[in-house]
Design a protein around this motif. Sequence first.
Motif, PDB file in Angstrom:
ATOM      1  N   THR A 101     -29.700  67.419  -0.739  1.00  0.00           N
ATOM      2  CA  THR A 101     -30.125  66.031  -0.583  1.00  0.00           C
ATOM      3  C   THR A 101     -31.275  65.701  -1.523  1.00  0.00           C
ATOM      4  OG1 THR A 101     -29.572  66.288   1.762  1.00  0.00           O
ATOM      5  CG2 THR A 101     -30.741  64.296   1.127  1.00  0.00           C
ATOM      6  N   GLN A 102     -32.218  66.632  -1.672  1.00  0.00           N
ATOM      7  CA  GLN A 102     -33.313  66.422  -2.617  1.00  0.00           C
ATOM      8  C   GLN A 102     -32.786  66.264  -4.041  1.00  0.00           C
ATOM      9  OE1 GLN A 102     -37.068  66.658  -2.265  1.00  0.00           O
ATOM     10  NE2 GLN A 102     -36.364  65.837  -0.318  1.00  0.00           N
ATOM     11  N   LEU A 103     -31.804  67.080  -4.406  1.00  0.00           N
ATOM     12  CA  LEU A 103     -31.253  67.021  -5.759  1.00  0.00           C
ATOM     13  C   LEU A 103     -30.509  65.713  -5.996  1.00  0.00           C
ATOM     14  CD1 LEU A 103     -30.630  68.322  -8.477  1.00  0.00           C
ATOM     15  CD2 LEU A 103     -28.690  69.480  -7.409  1.00  0.00           C
ATOM     16  N   VAL A 104     -29.722  65.276  -5.019  1.00  0.00           N
ATOM     17  CA  VAL A 104     -28.962  64.032  -5.171  1.00  0.00           C
ATOM     18  C   VAL A 104     -29.901  62.846  -5.359  1.00  0.00           C
ATOM     19  CG1 VAL A 104     -27.468  62.421  -3.935  1.00  0.00           C
ATOM     20  CG2 VAL A 104     -26.920  64.853  -3.943  1.00  0.00           C
ATOM     21  N   TYR A 105     -30.933  62.762  -4.530  1.00  0.00           N
ATOM     22  CA  TYR A 105     -31.889  61.664  -4.676  1.00  0.00           C
ATOM     23  C   TYR A 105     -32.761  61.848  -5.923  1.00  0.00           C
ATOM     24  CZ  TYR A 105     -30.975  59.161  -0.340  1.00  0.00           C
ATOM     25  OH  TYR A 105     -30.401  58.392   0.642  1.00  0.00           O
ATOM     26  N   GLY A 106     -33.020  63.096  -6.312  1.00  0.00           N
ATOM     27  CA  GLY A 106     -33.755  63.323  -7.556  1.00  0.00           C
ATOM     28  C   GLY A 106     -32.982  62.843  -8.773  1.00  0.00           C
ATOM     29  N   ILE A 107     -31.668  63.075  -8.777  1.00  0.00           N
ATOM     30  CA  ILE A 107     -30.825  62.552  -9.857  1.00  0.00           C
ATOM     31  C   ILE A 107     -30.882  61.031  -9.874  1.00  0.00           C
ATOM     32  CG2 ILE A 107     -28.417  62.303 -10.597  1.00  0.00           C
ATOM     33  CD1 ILE A 107     -27.940  65.157  -9.598  1.00  0.00           C
ATOM     34  N   ARG A 108     -30.847  60.419  -8.714  1.00  0.00           N
ATOM     35  CA  ARG A 108     -30.902  58.959  -8.604  1.00  0.00           C
ATOM     36  C   ARG A 108     -32.200  58.420  -9.206  1.00  0.00           C
ATOM     37  NH1 ARG A 108     -28.820  55.167  -4.742  1.00  0.00           N
ATOM     38  NH2 ARG A 108     -30.233  53.430  -4.325  1.00  0.00           N
ATOM     39  N   THR A 109     -33.320  59.046  -8.843  1.00  0.00           N
ATOM     40  CA  THR A 109     -34.622  58.596  -9.349  1.00  0.00           C
ATOM     41  C   THR A 109     -34.724  58.764 -10.858  1.00  0.00           C
ATOM     42  OG1 THR A 109     -35.640  59.236  -7.243  1.00  0.00           O
ATOM     43  CG2 THR A 109     -37.104  58.894  -9.121  1.00  0.00           C
ATOM     44  N   SER A 110     -34.359  59.932 -11.358  1.00  0.00           N
ATOM     45  CA  SER A 110     -34.493  60.210 -12.787  1.00  0.00           C
ATOM     46  C   SER A 110     -33.590  59.315 -13.623  1.00  0.00           C
ATOM     47  CB  SER A 110     -34.182  61.684 -13.058  1.00  0.00           C
ATOM     48  OG  SER A 110     -35.081  62.530 -12.374  1.00  0.00           O
ATOM     49  N   LEU A 111     -32.354  59.117 -13.184  1.00  0.00           N
ATOM     50  CA  LEU A 111     -31.429  58.280 -13.947  1.00  0.00           C
ATOM     51  C   LEU A 111     -31.852  56.816 -13.925  1.00  0.00           C
ATOM     52  CD1 LEU A 111     -27.882  59.731 -13.195  1.00  0.00           C
ATOM     53  CD2 LEU A 111     -29.392  60.152 -15.131  1.00  0.00           C
ATOM     54  N   PHE A 112     -32.399  56.348 -12.808  1.00  0.00           N
ATOM     55  CA  PHE A 112     -32.875  54.970 -12.755  1.00  0.00           C
ATOM     56  C   PHE A 112     -34.003  54.756 -13.759  1.00  0.00           C
ATOM     57  CE2 PHE A 112     -36.231  52.160 -11.128  1.00  0.00           C
ATOM     58  CZ  PHE A 112     -35.565  50.942 -11.165  1.00  0.00           C
ATOM     59  N   ILE A 113     -34.958  55.666 -13.782  1.00  0.00           N
ATOM     60  CA  ILE A 113     -36.080  55.536 -14.717  1.00  0.00           C
ATOM     61  C   ILE A 113     -35.584  55.607 -16.156  1.00  0.00           C
ATOM     62  CG2 ILE A 113     -38.172  56.679 -15.559  1.00  0.00           C
ATOM     63  CD1 ILE A 113     -38.748  57.518 -12.690  1.00  0.00           C
ATOM     64  N   ASP A 272     -37.440  64.165  -6.919  1.00  0.00           N
ATOM     65  CA  ASP A 272     -37.425  64.009  -8.367  1.00  0.00           C
ATOM     66  C   ASP A 272     -37.073  65.345  -9.001  1.00  0.00           C
ATOM     67  OD1 ASP A 272     -38.180  62.424 -10.894  1.00  0.00           O
ATOM     68  OD2 ASP A 272     -39.500  64.167 -11.034  1.00  0.00           O
ATOM     69  N   TRP A 273     -36.329  65.309 -10.109  1.00  0.00           N
ATOM     70  CA  TRP A 273     -35.945  66.521 -10.813  1.00  0.00           C
ATOM     71  C   TRP A 273     -37.180  67.323 -11.230  1.00  0.00           C
ATOM     72  CZ3 TRP A 273     -31.165  64.670 -14.006  1.00  0.00           C
ATOM     73  CH2 TRP A 273     -30.049  65.452 -13.668  1.00  0.00           C
ATOM     74  N   GLY A 274     -38.127  66.655 -11.849  1.00  0.00           N
ATOM     75  CA  GLY A 274     -39.305  67.358 -12.354  1.00  0.00           C
ATOM     76  C   GLY A 274     -40.127  67.988 -11.254  1.00  0.00           C
ATOM     77  N   ARG A 275     -40.251  67.302 -10.110  1.00  0.00           N
ATOM     78  CA  ARG A 275     -41.002  67.878  -8.999  1.00  0.00           C
ATOM     79  C   ARG A 275     -40.304  69.111  -8.450  1.00  0.00           C
ATOM     80  NH1 ARG A 275     -40.753  67.944  -4.015  1.00  0.00           N
ATOM     81  NH2 ARG A 275     -38.993  66.488  -3.892  1.00  0.00           N
ATOM     82  N   MET A 276     -38.959  69.109  -8.463  1.00  0.00           N
ATOM     83  CA  MET A 276     -38.226  70.294  -8.020  1.00  0.00           C
ATOM     84  C   MET A 276     -38.469  71.460  -8.971  1.00  0.00           C
ATOM     85  SD  MET A 276     -34.586  68.667  -6.711  1.00  0.00           S
ATOM     86  CE  MET A 276     -34.132  70.160  -5.795  1.00  0.00           C
ATOM     87  N   PHE A 277     -38.557  71.188 -10.278  1.00  0.00           N
ATOM     88  CA  PHE A 277     -38.857  72.249 -11.237  1.00  0.00           C
ATOM     89  C   PHE A 277     -40.261  72.796 -11.009  1.00  0.00           C
ATOM     90  CE2 PHE A 277     -35.727  70.160 -14.356  1.00  0.00           C
ATOM     91  CZ  PHE A 277     -34.691  70.917 -13.853  1.00  0.00           C
ATOM     92  N   ALA A 278     -41.203  71.901 -10.668  1.00  0.00           N
ATOM     93  CA  ALA A 278     -42.572  72.348 -10.421  1.00  0.00           C
ATOM     94  C   ALA A 278     -42.630  73.289  -9.222  1.00  0.00           C
ATOM     95  CB  ALA A 278     -43.481  71.134 -10.193  1.00  0.00           C
ATOM     96  N   ILE A 279     -41.892  72.955  -8.162  1.00  0.00           N
ATOM     97  CA  ILE A 279     -41.850  73.846  -6.995  1.00  0.00           C
ATOM     98  C   ILE A 279     -41.156  75.150  -7.353  1.00  0.00           C
ATOM     99  CG2 ILE A 279     -40.955  74.109  -4.653  1.00  0.00           C
ATOM    100  CD1 ILE A 279     -41.239  71.094  -4.318  1.00  0.00           C
ATOM    101  N   GLY A 280     -40.049  75.052  -8.108  1.00  0.00           N
ATOM    102  CA  GLY A 280     -39.333  76.254  -8.510  1.00  0.00           C
ATOM    103  C   GLY A 280     -40.190  77.197  -9.332  1.00  0.00           C
ATOM    104  N   ALA A 281     -41.078  76.634 -10.181  1.00  0.00           N
ATOM    105  CA  ALA A 281     -41.967  77.478 -10.984  1.00  0.00           C
ATOM    106  C   ALA A 281     -42.968  78.224 -10.121  1.00  0.00           C
ATOM    107  CB  ALA A 281     -42.701  76.616 -12.013  1.00  0.00           C
ATOM    108  N   GLU A 282     -43.272  77.703  -8.937  1.00  0.00           N
ATOM    109  CA  GLU A 282     -44.219  78.359  -8.050  1.00  0.00           C
ATOM    110  C   GLU A 282     -43.566  79.454  -7.203  1.00  0.00           C
ATOM    111  OE1 GLU A 282     -45.991  75.394  -5.643  1.00  0.00           O
ATOM    112  OE2 GLU A 282     -46.948  74.318  -7.310  1.00  0.00           O
TER     113      GLU A 282
END
Length: 322
Positions: A101-113, A272-282
């Motif tokens: 669900t986070q990824l689906v909405y992250g795609i939505r946010t990133s593509l809209f911007i 958001d895609w980028g926020r997910m990457f930030a968590i993944g890096a941690e």
Amino acid sequence: MSSDTQVAAELVGRSPGQLMWRRFRRDRVGVVSGCVVLFFFAVGLLAPVISWLYGKDPQTRYGQIEPGLLNEFGYPVKPNGGIDGEFWFGLEPFMGRDVLTQLVYGIRTSLFIALAVTVLATLTAIVLGITAGYLGGKADFLISRFIDLLMAFPNQLFFVAFLPIVATLFVDPREETPTYVRVVSIIVVLWVLGWMTLGRILRGATLALREREFVEAAKVSGASPWRIIRKELLPNVVSPMLVQATYMLPNFVTTAAALSFLGVGLVEPTPDWGRMFAIGAEVYRADLTYMFFPGVAMVVFVVAFNLLGDSVRDAFDPKTNR
């Protein structure tokens, strides 16, 4: 009827757009890439529907509702990041939210911007680039120097530096910045510093076109500059404009993700895609699975869009070599 006559009959009355579409349909890589891109846009557009069908809310912390999903360190109890029949892509460490669900909405946010920035940047490049190329003289000099000035900025550094400044124009810096203000700030900064390359391309194309016979004929017939730009020049720069736009959009997607990764873009709780990457890096040392799905999705989207841009370019100009 001979074969040559049949071919000639098929080609009669076809516009350049129809011929381009016919060439594009023959390119299997382009068609597959286009389908992948449309799939991502469909996922972003239908994110609420997918969330409803899947039965998960992007803001819900499942670890609070169902104790035992996360261990005492904040990581999923089940192996492979908590992937099972209920949570298809696993759980987010510490927060316990569903990754799909986070990824689906992250795609939505990133593509809209990215889509908003691409549209604004393209319109700006059309207005300034074609104006500079057609009018020439002082207008061309001033616009060209303005483009050179903006292109001299190190974009990534200024993206990071300008975002907090732009956000303070909307809200008091002592208050928490609302999500819509962050979104507007990202769009404004990427737009202001992202249209120059296309503007230069359109200026060069217009300089080459304004001396052509059909433009001179339009001037002799008494057509206004606006009509010449709209009827004669703009249709002939659609090819470089569309091709460049297909390269700009994935670039804006990755740039917006990078800003969120650095902490100056979108923040919790906005998916958001980028926020997910930030968590993944941690958490990659303890939960490598969490980074897998957003990383693969980003790579597939960017590669598909770049391949689509190559196919569109080849369809417009079949003489170019890939």
